[in-house]
Design a protein around this motif. Structure first.
Motif, PDB file in Angstrom:
ATOM      1  N   LYS A 130      62.399 -22.428  15.181  1.00  0.00           N
ATOM      2  CA  LYS A 130      63.478 -23.216  14.565  1.00  0.00           C
ATOM      3  C   LYS A 130      63.783 -24.483  15.348  1.00  0.00           C
ATOM      4  O   LYS A 130      64.835 -25.079  15.191  1.00  0.00           O
ATOM      5  CB  LYS A 130      64.755 -22.371  14.484  1.00  0.00           C
ATOM      6  N   GLY A 131      62.867 -24.837  16.260  1.00  0.00           N
ATOM      7  CA  GLY A 131      63.053 -26.084  17.004  1.00  0.00           C
ATOM      8  C   GLY A 131      63.778 -25.925  18.334  1.00  0.00           C
ATOM      9  O   GLY A 131      64.023 -26.927  19.021  1.00  0.00           O
ATOM     10  N   ILE A 132      64.085 -24.686  18.730  1.00  0.00           N
ATOM     11  CA  ILE A 132      64.863 -24.504  19.966  1.00  0.00           C
ATOM     12  C   ILE A 132      63.995 -24.725  21.212  1.00  0.00           C
ATOM     13  O   ILE A 132      64.433 -25.325  22.195  1.00  0.00           O
ATOM     14  CB  ILE A 132      65.533 -23.110  19.979  1.00  0.00           C
ATOM     15  N   GLY A 133      62.718 -24.288  21.140  1.00  0.00           N
ATOM     16  CA  GLY A 133      61.807 -24.524  22.268  1.00  0.00           C
ATOM     17  C   GLY A 133      61.626 -26.024  22.502  1.00  0.00           C
ATOM     18  O   GLY A 133      61.732 -26.510  23.629  1.00  0.00           O
ATOM     19  N   ARG A 134      61.375 -26.740  21.412  1.00  0.00           N
ATOM     20  CA  ARG A 134      61.221 -28.205  21.534  1.00  0.00           C
ATOM     21  C   ARG A 134      62.513 -28.823  22.094  1.00  0.00           C
ATOM     22  O   ARG A 134      62.461 -29.694  22.971  1.00  0.00           O
ATOM     23  CB  ARG A 134      60.882 -28.811  20.161  1.00  0.00           C
ATOM     24  N   TYR A 135      63.647 -28.386  21.583  1.00  0.00           N
ATOM     25  CA  TYR A 135      64.953 -28.899  22.019  1.00  0.00           C
ATOM     26  C   TYR A 135      65.129 -28.694  23.537  1.00  0.00           C
ATOM     27  O   TYR A 135      65.557 -29.601  24.256  1.00  0.00           O
ATOM     28  CB  TYR A 135      66.048 -28.167  21.244  1.00  0.00           C
ATOM     29  N   LEU A 136      64.752 -27.498  24.025  1.00  0.00           N
ATOM     30  CA  LEU A 136      64.899 -27.217  25.462  1.00  0.00           C
ATOM     31  C   LEU A 136      63.945 -28.081  26.295  1.00  0.00           C
ATOM     32  O   LEU A 136      64.341 -28.616  27.339  1.00  0.00           O
ATOM     33  CB  LEU A 136      64.649 -25.734  25.742  1.00  0.00           C
ATOM     34  N   VAL A 137      62.695 -28.219  25.836  1.00  0.00           N
ATOM     35  CA  VAL A 137      61.746 -29.043  26.604  1.00  0.00           C
ATOM     36  C   VAL A 137      62.216 -30.496  26.613  1.00  0.00           C
ATOM     37  O   VAL A 137      62.160 -31.176  27.656  1.00  0.00           O
ATOM     38  CB  VAL A 137      60.302 -28.921  26.046  1.00  0.00           C
ATOM     39  N   GLU A 138      62.708 -30.981  25.477  1.00  0.00           N
ATOM     40  CA  GLU A 138      63.218 -32.364  25.445  1.00  0.00           C
ATOM     41  C   GLU A 138      64.414 -32.521  26.389  1.00  0.00           C
ATOM     42  O   GLU A 138      64.555 -33.545  27.064  1.00  0.00           O
ATOM     43  CB  GLU A 138      63.586 -32.762  24.003  1.00  0.00           C
ATOM     44  N   ALA A 139      65.252 -31.479  26.476  1.00  0.00           N
ATOM     45  CA  ALA A 139      66.401 -31.535  27.402  1.00  0.00           C
ATOM     46  C   ALA A 139      65.901 -31.572  28.848  1.00  0.00           C
ATOM     47  O   ALA A 139      66.395 -32.367  29.669  1.00  0.00           O
ATOM     48  CB  ALA A 139      67.310 -30.326  27.180  1.00  0.00           C
ATOM     49  N   VAL A 140      64.901 -30.741  29.159  1.00  0.00           N
ATOM     50  CA  VAL A 140      64.345 -30.741  30.519  1.00  0.00           C
ATOM     51  C   VAL A 140      63.754 -32.120  30.829  1.00  0.00           C
ATOM     52  O   VAL A 140      63.982 -32.682  31.919  1.00  0.00           O
ATOM     53  CB  VAL A 140      63.257 -29.640  30.671  1.00  0.00           C
ATOM     54  N   ILE A 141      63.020 -32.696  29.877  1.00  0.00           N
ATOM     55  CA  ILE A 141      62.399 -34.004  30.107  1.00  0.00           C
ATOM     56  C   ILE A 141      63.472 -35.062  30.387  1.00  0.00           C
ATOM     57  O   ILE A 141      63.337 -35.867  31.310  1.00  0.00           O
ATOM     58  CB  ILE A 141      61.482 -34.399  28.925  1.00  0.00           C
ATOM     59  N   ARG A 142      64.550 -35.033  29.618  1.00  0.00           N
ATOM     60  CA  ARG A 142      65.639 -36.001  29.881  1.00  0.00           C
ATOM     61  C   ARG A 142      66.211 -35.812  31.280  1.00  0.00           C
ATOM     62  O   ARG A 142      66.436 -36.773  32.011  1.00  0.00           O
ATOM     63  CB  ARG A 142      66.773 -35.826  28.863  1.00  0.00           C
ATOM     64  N   GLU A 143      66.421 -34.550  31.660  1.00  0.00           N
ATOM     65  CA  GLU A 143      67.007 -34.267  32.987  1.00  0.00           C
ATOM     66  C   GLU A 143      66.072 -34.743  34.103  1.00  0.00           C
ATOM     67  O   GLU A 143      66.512 -35.354  35.070  1.00  0.00           O
ATOM     68  CB  GLU A 143      67.258 -32.758  33.163  1.00  0.00           C
ATOM     69  N   VAL A 144      64.764 -34.431  33.995  1.00  0.00           N
ATOM     70  CA  VAL A 144      63.864 -34.770  35.111  1.00  0.00           C
ATOM     71  C   VAL A 144      63.566 -36.266  35.159  1.00  0.00           C
ATOM     72  O   VAL A 144      63.378 -36.825  36.245  1.00  0.00           O
ATOM     73  CB  VAL A 144      62.561 -33.925  35.117  1.00  0.00           C
ATOM     74  N   LYS A 145      63.547 -36.910  33.991  1.00  0.00           N
ATOM     75  CA  LYS A 145      63.311 -38.368  33.990  1.00  0.00           C
ATOM     76  C   LYS A 145      64.421 -39.077  34.757  1.00  0.00           C
ATOM     77  O   LYS A 145      64.183 -40.029  35.494  1.00  0.00           O
ATOM     78  CB  LYS A 145      63.246 -38.897  32.557  1.00  0.00           C
ATOM     79  N   ARG A 146      65.640 -38.582  34.579  1.00  0.00           N
ATOM     80  CA  ARG A 146      66.785 -39.133  35.304  1.00  0.00           C
ATOM     81  C   ARG A 146      66.591 -38.997  36.813  1.00  0.00           C
ATOM     82  O   ARG A 146      67.147 -39.736  37.597  1.00  0.00           O
ATOM     83  CB  ARG A 146      68.042 -38.366  34.865  1.00  0.00           C
ATOM     84  N   LEU A 147      65.795 -37.985  37.218  1.00  0.00           N
ATOM     85  CA  LEU A 147      65.546 -37.742  38.639  1.00  0.00           C
ATOM     86  C   LEU A 147      64.245 -38.398  39.116  1.00  0.00           C
ATOM     87  O   LEU A 147      63.760 -38.120  40.205  1.00  0.00           O
ATOM     88  CB  LEU A 147      65.484 -36.219  38.890  1.00  0.00           C
ATOM     89  N   GLY A 148      63.654 -39.230  38.252  1.00  0.00           N
ATOM     90  CA  GLY A 148      62.483 -40.008  38.664  1.00  0.00           C
ATOM     91  C   GLY A 148      61.140 -39.364  38.365  1.00  0.00           C
ATOM     92  O   GLY A 148      60.111 -39.766  38.927  1.00  0.00           O
ATOM     93  N   ALA A 149      61.106 -38.383  37.471  1.00  0.00           N
ATOM     94  CA  ALA A 149      59.851 -37.676  37.184  1.00  0.00           C
ATOM     95  C   ALA A 149      58.840 -38.562  36.468  1.00  0.00           C
ATOM     96  O   ALA A 149      59.202 -39.369  35.608  1.00  0.00           O
ATOM     97  CB  ALA A 149      60.136 -36.456  36.318  1.00  0.00           C
ATOM     98  N   SER A 150      57.550 -38.384  36.825  1.00  0.00           N
ATOM     99  CA  SER A 150      56.487 -39.032  36.059  1.00  0.00           C
ATOM    100  C   SER A 150      55.604 -37.993  35.366  1.00  0.00           C
ATOM    101  O   SER A 150      54.868 -38.312  34.444  1.00  0.00           O
ATOM    102  CB  SER A 150      55.634 -39.916  36.963  1.00  0.00           C
ATOM    103  N   ILE A 151      55.655 -36.747  35.859  1.00  0.00           N
ATOM    104  CA  ILE A 151      54.831 -35.679  35.271  1.00  0.00           C
ATOM    105  C   ILE A 151      55.661 -34.406  35.159  1.00  0.00           C
ATOM    106  O   ILE A 151      56.388 -34.053  36.105  1.00  0.00           O
ATOM    107  CB  ILE A 151      53.592 -35.386  36.156  1.00  0.00           C
ATOM    108  N   LEU A 152      55.536 -33.722  34.029  1.00  0.00           N
ATOM    109  CA  LEU A 152      56.097 -32.370  33.893  1.00  0.00           C
ATOM    110  C   LEU A 152      54.916 -31.414  33.766  1.00  0.00           C
ATOM    111  O   LEU A 152      54.012 -31.632  32.950  1.00  0.00           O
ATOM    112  CB  LEU A 152      57.009 -32.271  32.674  1.00  0.00           C
ATOM    113  N   GLU A 153      54.913 -30.399  34.611  1.00  0.00           N
ATOM    114  CA  GLU A 153      53.796 -29.458  34.693  1.00  0.00           C
ATOM    115  C   GLU A 153      54.287 -28.046  34.413  1.00  0.00           C
ATOM    116  O   GLU A 153      55.460 -27.741  34.649  1.00  0.00           O
ATOM    117  CB  GLU A 153      53.241 -29.551  36.125  1.00  0.00           C
ATOM    118  N   LEU A 154      53.398 -27.194  33.945  1.00  0.00           N
ATOM    119  CA  LEU A 154      53.777 -25.784  33.748  1.00  0.00           C
ATOM    120  C   LEU A 154      52.541 -24.911  33.776  1.00  0.00           C
ATOM    121  O   LEU A 154      51.419 -25.391  33.617  1.00  0.00           O
ATOM    122  CB  LEU A 154      54.520 -25.608  32.423  1.00  0.00           C
ATOM    123  N   ASN A 155      52.751 -23.618  34.002  1.00  0.00           N
ATOM    124  CA  ASN A 155      51.682 -22.629  33.879  1.00  0.00           C
ATOM    125  C   ASN A 155      51.905 -21.824  32.614  1.00  0.00           C
ATOM    126  O   ASN A 155      53.037 -21.395  32.355  1.00  0.00           O
ATOM    127  CB  ASN A 155      51.711 -21.639  35.047  1.00  0.00           C
TER     128      ASN A 155
END
Ligand SMILES: CC(C)(COP(=O)(O)OP(=O)(O)OC[C@H]1O[C@@H](n2cnc3c(N)ncnc32)[C@H](O)[C@@H]1OP(=O)(O)O)[C@@H](O)C(=O)NCCC(=O)NCCS
Length: 163
Positions: free
Chosen positions: A97-122
């Protein structure tokens, strides 16, 4: 309506409940029952979650549909400008229902604010549903890894997304 908030130590019981409802069912056809029990106890019980939050600097975000918690994500800095998405779980009743995408987009916004250039996962190489989801939202395979864990192995892809 979907919202999210940063979790505090007081929210650990909510995270444990969400993990209980989503983690075991995800892996029941992917890894053995013994490995499920071992990994769950090592990562999703109270003390490990508290340690991740308080000692290891993992930030947890909880997603709410109206007032109901429906999923969570956690992330931390692992390199100069590389952040890792450690956990991403949506309860089965509300997946797709779009909740996974919503959470990843929220994480991306948070880390970009902290200077992220790459988001990685296993992601487990046999977790086809999650892999399809990550493909869809723009992650690419960076490496294949087989990581020993106790008596077990994690057979993972490392995925990355340039931000
Ligand atoms: C993987 C997971 C986080 C995805 O969250 P979700 O809320 O179900 O996914 P969404 O509804 O946000 O989907 C986002 C996009 O991915 C696509 N997608 C999701 N699951 C998919 C699948 N199995 N196959 C193909 N595409 C998929 C959706 O169609 C959607 O595309 P769109 O936005 O272009 O319409 C969720 O299903 C989950 O918690 N699974 C179990 C736990 C797990 O495996 N976590 C990952 C561990 S690394």
């Amino acid at each position: 309506m979907l919202t999210y908030k940063k979790a505090s130590l007081n929210d650990i019981p909510i995270i444990m409940d969400l993990a209980e409802r989503s983690w075991k069912v995800t892996y029941k056809d992917i890894i053995s029952a013994e490995q499920i029990e071992y990994m769950f106890n090592n990562s999703y019980s109270y003390d490990p979650l508290k340690n991740q939050m308080a000692e290891q600097g993992h930030t947890f975000l909880i997603a709410y549909e109206e007032e109901n918690p429906v999923g969570f994500a956690s992330f931390s800095l692992i390199g100069k400008t590389t952040f890792k998405l450690h956990k991403l779980y949506v309860v089965p009743e509300t997946q797709g229902k779009g909740i996974g995408r919503y959470l990843v987009e929220a994480v991306i916004r948070e880390v970009k604010r902290l200077g992220a250039s790459i988001l990685e996962l296993n992601v487990n190489r046999y977790n086809a549903k999650a892999k399809a989801f990550y493909d869809r939202i723009g992650f690419e395979v960076y490496k294949e890894v087989d990581i020993p864990l106790g008596d077990f192995f994690l057979n993972d892809y490392i995925l990355r997304k340039k931000l």
